[in-house]
Design a protein around this motif. Structure first.
Motif, PDB file in Angstrom:
ATOM      1  N   ALA A  93      32.084  39.781  51.377  1.00  0.00           N
ATOM      2  CA  ALA A  93      30.982  40.317  50.574  1.00  0.00           C
ATOM      3  C   ALA A  93      30.700  41.771  50.925  1.00  0.00           C
ATOM      4  O   ALA A  93      30.536  42.624  50.041  1.00  0.00           O
ATOM      5  CB  ALA A  93      29.735  39.456  50.772  1.00  0.00           C
ATOM      6  N   VAL A  94      30.621  42.067  52.221  1.00  0.00           N
ATOM      7  CA  VAL A  94      30.325  43.437  52.647  1.00  0.00           C
ATOM      8  C   VAL A  94      31.475  44.374  52.297  1.00  0.00           C
ATOM      9  O   VAL A  94      31.264  45.475  51.766  1.00  0.00           O
ATOM     10  CB  VAL A  94      30.036  43.478  54.161  1.00  0.00           C
ATOM     11  CG1 VAL A  94      29.927  44.922  54.644  1.00  0.00           C
ATOM     12  CG2 VAL A  94      28.754  42.718  54.476  1.00  0.00           C
ATOM     13  N   GLY A  95      32.686  43.947  52.590  1.00  0.00           N
ATOM     14  CA  GLY A  95      33.841  44.789  52.307  1.00  0.00           C
ATOM     15  C   GLY A  95      33.986  45.111  50.835  1.00  0.00           C
ATOM     16  O   GLY A  95      34.356  46.228  50.455  1.00  0.00           O
ATOM     17  N   CYS A  96      33.677  44.146  49.991  1.00  0.00           N
ATOM     18  CA  CYS A  96      33.774  44.365  48.548  1.00  0.00           C
ATOM     19  C   CYS A  96      32.663  45.308  48.078  1.00  0.00           C
ATOM     20  O   CYS A  96      32.906  46.254  47.318  1.00  0.00           O
ATOM     21  CB  CYS A  96      33.697  43.029  47.824  1.00  0.00           C
ATOM     22  SG  CYS A  96      34.176  43.091  46.081  1.00  0.00           S
ATOM     23  N   SER A  97      31.435  45.085  48.547  1.00  0.00           N
ATOM     24  CA  SER A  97      30.308  45.915  48.105  1.00  0.00           C
ATOM     25  C   SER A  97      30.432  47.352  48.588  1.00  0.00           C
ATOM     26  O   SER A  97      29.958  48.281  47.924  1.00  0.00           O
ATOM     27  CB  SER A  97      28.990  45.310  48.588  1.00  0.00           C
ATOM     28  OG  SER A  97      28.884  45.379  50.003  1.00  0.00           O
ATOM     29  N   GLU A  98      31.082  47.556  49.743  1.00  0.00           N
ATOM     30  CA  GLU A  98      31.218  48.906  50.291  1.00  0.00           C
ATOM     31  C   GLU A  98      32.517  49.595  49.870  1.00  0.00           C
ATOM     32  O   GLU A  98      32.814  50.708  50.321  1.00  0.00           O
ATOM     33  CB  GLU A  98      31.127  48.855  51.820  1.00  0.00           C
ATOM     34  CG  GLU A  98      29.759  48.408  52.323  1.00  0.00           C
ATOM     35  CD  GLU A  98      29.631  48.441  53.831  1.00  0.00           C
ATOM     36  OE1 GLU A  98      30.607  48.851  54.507  1.00  0.00           O
ATOM     37  OE2 GLU A  98      28.551  48.078  54.342  1.00  0.00           O
ATOM     38  N   GLY A  99      33.305  48.933  49.030  1.00  0.00           N
ATOM     39  CA  GLY A  99      34.529  49.548  48.535  1.00  0.00           C
ATOM     40  C   GLY A  99      35.670  49.575  49.532  1.00  0.00           C
ATOM     41  O   GLY A  99      36.601  50.388  49.410  1.00  0.00           O
ATOM     42  N   LEU A 100      35.628  48.691  50.521  1.00  0.00           N
ATOM     43  CA  LEU A 100      36.706  48.629  51.511  1.00  0.00           C
ATOM     44  C   LEU A 100      37.913  47.860  50.995  1.00  0.00           C
ATOM     45  O   LEU A 100      39.026  48.012  51.523  1.00  0.00           O
ATOM     46  CB  LEU A 100      36.198  47.964  52.799  1.00  0.00           C
ATOM     47  CG  LEU A 100      35.010  48.640  53.487  1.00  0.00           C
ATOM     48  CD1 LEU A 100      34.587  47.842  54.720  1.00  0.00           C
ATOM     49  CD2 LEU A 100      35.347  50.072  53.876  1.00  0.00           C
ATOM     50  N   PHE A 101      37.698  47.033  49.979  1.00  0.00           N
ATOM     51  CA  PHE A 101      38.760  46.204  49.430  1.00  0.00           C
ATOM     52  C   PHE A 101      39.029  46.555  47.967  1.00  0.00           C
ATOM     53  O   PHE A 101      38.139  47.023  47.252  1.00  0.00           O
ATOM     54  CB  PHE A 101      38.391  44.716  49.514  1.00  0.00           C
ATOM     55  CG  PHE A 101      38.140  44.207  50.896  1.00  0.00           C
ATOM     56  CD1 PHE A 101      38.962  44.558  51.956  1.00  0.00           C
ATOM     57  CD2 PHE A 101      37.065  43.360  51.154  1.00  0.00           C
ATOM     58  CE1 PHE A 101      38.733  44.084  53.230  1.00  0.00           C
ATOM     59  CE2 PHE A 101      36.827  42.874  52.425  1.00  0.00           C
ATOM     60  CZ  PHE A 101      37.657  43.242  53.479  1.00  0.00           C
ATOM     61  N   GLU A 102      40.244  46.285  47.532  1.00  0.00           N
ATOM     62  CA  GLU A 102      40.599  46.436  46.130  1.00  0.00           C
ATOM     63  C   GLU A 102      39.946  45.325  45.302  1.00  0.00           C
ATOM     64  O   GLU A 102      39.836  44.188  45.754  1.00  0.00           O
ATOM     65  CB  GLU A 102      42.125  46.336  45.952  1.00  0.00           C
ATOM     66  CG  GLU A 102      42.932  47.430  46.623  1.00  0.00           C
ATOM     67  CD  GLU A 102      42.939  48.723  45.816  1.00  0.00           C
ATOM     68  OE1 GLU A 102      42.454  48.716  44.667  1.00  0.00           O
ATOM     69  OE2 GLU A 102      43.446  49.734  46.352  1.00  0.00           O
ATOM     70  N   LYS A 103      39.523  45.663  44.080  1.00  0.00           N
ATOM     71  CA  LYS A 103      39.175  44.624  43.119  1.00  0.00           C
ATOM     72  C   LYS A 103      40.490  43.973  42.667  1.00  0.00           C
ATOM     73  O   LYS A 103      41.427  44.679  42.291  1.00  0.00           O
ATOM     74  CB  LYS A 103      38.422  45.218  41.931  1.00  0.00           C
ATOM     75  CG  LYS A 103      37.052  45.790  42.280  1.00  0.00           C
ATOM     76  CD  LYS A 103      36.076  44.693  42.685  1.00  0.00           C
ATOM     77  CE  LYS A 103      34.689  45.254  43.046  1.00  0.00           C
ATOM     78  NZ  LYS A 103      33.962  45.771  41.881  1.00  0.00           N
ATOM     79  N   LEU A 104      40.554  42.668  42.730  1.00  0.00           N
ATOM     80  CA  LEU A 104      41.810  41.980  42.475  1.00  0.00           C
ATOM     81  C   LEU A 104      42.227  42.062  41.011  1.00  0.00           C
ATOM     82  O   LEU A 104      41.401  41.873  40.107  1.00  0.00           O
ATOM     83  CB  LEU A 104      41.710  40.511  42.886  1.00  0.00           C
ATOM     84  CG  LEU A 104      41.659  40.213  44.379  1.00  0.00           C
ATOM     85  CD1 LEU A 104      41.544  38.707  44.614  1.00  0.00           C
ATOM     86  CD2 LEU A 104      42.884  40.760  45.104  1.00  0.00           C
TER      87      LEU A 104
END
Length: 349
Positions: A93-104
């Motif tokens: 959740a945190v990684g996605c909200s902070e832009g650390l991960f790619e949107k699949l």
């Protein structure tokens, strides 16, 4: 289906499916990051070796301790080399909200409909179900216990194994005290509910053998150090298979969470990571992980073709999930600090 026949069928299915994988290409090694070294070895056998044999892509495996702070530090560093990381719900959740991960790009990994709903989110695809169960040795204790039985030391004398921490134990204590799984977090959100959980733990405290590492519950069962224990279903099932022990796993009232694969934002190995997720999302490939690590992913239909004994230990089997309690990361994010502090004080008295 006999185990040998099942494995032969898996091999044939894998060969057929692998021949039809979409062709991706991209620079750089695929660096896959997970937590425990033991799971890393299982992943190597189940996924990495056949994936590399098929694609020729070099794959490196690394481990990390977990935690949101460590995730931020690593992924924002100039020399970050992570491509694909196994994360818990908070980290996802945190990684996605902070832009650390790619949107699949779900079309590149089989589509959302290929997976159970639990597996699908913007930045993560469910990699495995992590399940804490009640475990026992059927050869020494031939009944199927409940959490109420776990607490009943008068009827069933012996030590009990519990993880040394507040998270999980408070939920289990309430279920042992008669709270339905669906009402656990509503109850635990009140001061009265927290008091009730600690009073229940008081009853068991003199009989508890605490464990901190995932391999300790199975060791305690094997040595006879405990009559029953909580523990990760995967490590207990794997040790039981390897040592030919008749360990039982009670999924009713168990606690589970979904760990997910996430692709690091800007990874030069994006295409390789997508192909790896496509590959590991095949039921015939996921079945290999159940044998190697005692756990499974969340591809639809995965459990349908497993032999009966494998279905019985599969954490993602609907029969296992239907009577289990999904851990609420939001509750523990909001209340964890004060509950951990109270638990530590409780331990000291």
């Amino acid at each position: 289906m006999p185990a040998r026949s099942f494995l032969a069928a898996v091999a044939v299915a894998c060969a057929t499916l692998l021949a039809n994988l979409p062709a991706f290409a991209g620079p750089g090694d695929l660096v896959i990051v997970t937590r425990e070294a033991s799971f890393q070895r299982s992943l190597q056998e189940a996924y990495v070796q056949p994936f590399t044999a098929l694609t020729g892509f070099p794959v490196q495996q690394q481990t990390w301790e977990g935690g949101i702070d460590a995730l931020r530090t690593q992924l924002k560093s100039a020399d970050n080399d992570w491509s694909l990381v196994l994360v818990d719900p908070d980290e996802l959740a945190v990684g996605c909200s902070e832009g650390l991960f790619e949107k699949l790009d779900w079309s590149a990994i089989g589509g959302k409909d290929h997976y159970m709903p639990l597996a699908v989110s913007d930045c993560g695809v469910g990699a495995l179900v992590s399940n804490t169960v009640l475990a026992w040795d059927r050869d020494k204790f031939p009944v199927t216990p409940t959490w109420a039985d776990f607490w009943d030391v008068a009827k069933y004398p012996g030590k009990r194994g519990l993880h040394k921490g507040a998270r999980g134990n408070l939920e289990i204590a309430l279920m042992a005290d008669g709270v339905a799984p669906g009402d656990v977090y509503k109850t635990l959100a009140t001061a009265e509910g927290v008091d009730r959980a600690f009073r229940k733990l008081d009853q068991l405290k003199p009989y508890i053998l605490w464990w901190t590492k995932d391999d300790e519950p199975a060791k305690a069962l094997a040595s006879g150090g405990v009559l029953m224990t909580t523990g990760p279903s995967g490590s207990i099932a794997t040790r039981g298979r390897e040592e030919h022990r008749n360990f039982g796993l009670q999924f009713a009232g168990s606690l589970y969470e979904v760990q997910s694969w996430a692709i690091v934002k800007g990874s030069p190995a994006l295409k390789q990571a997508q192909q790896f997720l496509y590959f590991t999302g095949m039921p015939a490939v996921e079945a290999r992980l159940l044998r190697e690590a005692g756990t499974t992913g969340l591809t639809k239909g995965l459990n349908d073709n497993l032999p009966t004994d494998a279905q019985a230990i599969s954490p993602s089997n609907p029969a296992s999930l239907n009577n289990a309690l999904r851990t609420d990361p939001g509750f523990w994010r909001d209340n964890g600090a004060k509950l951990r502090q109270r638990f530590e004080a409780w331990l000291d008295h």
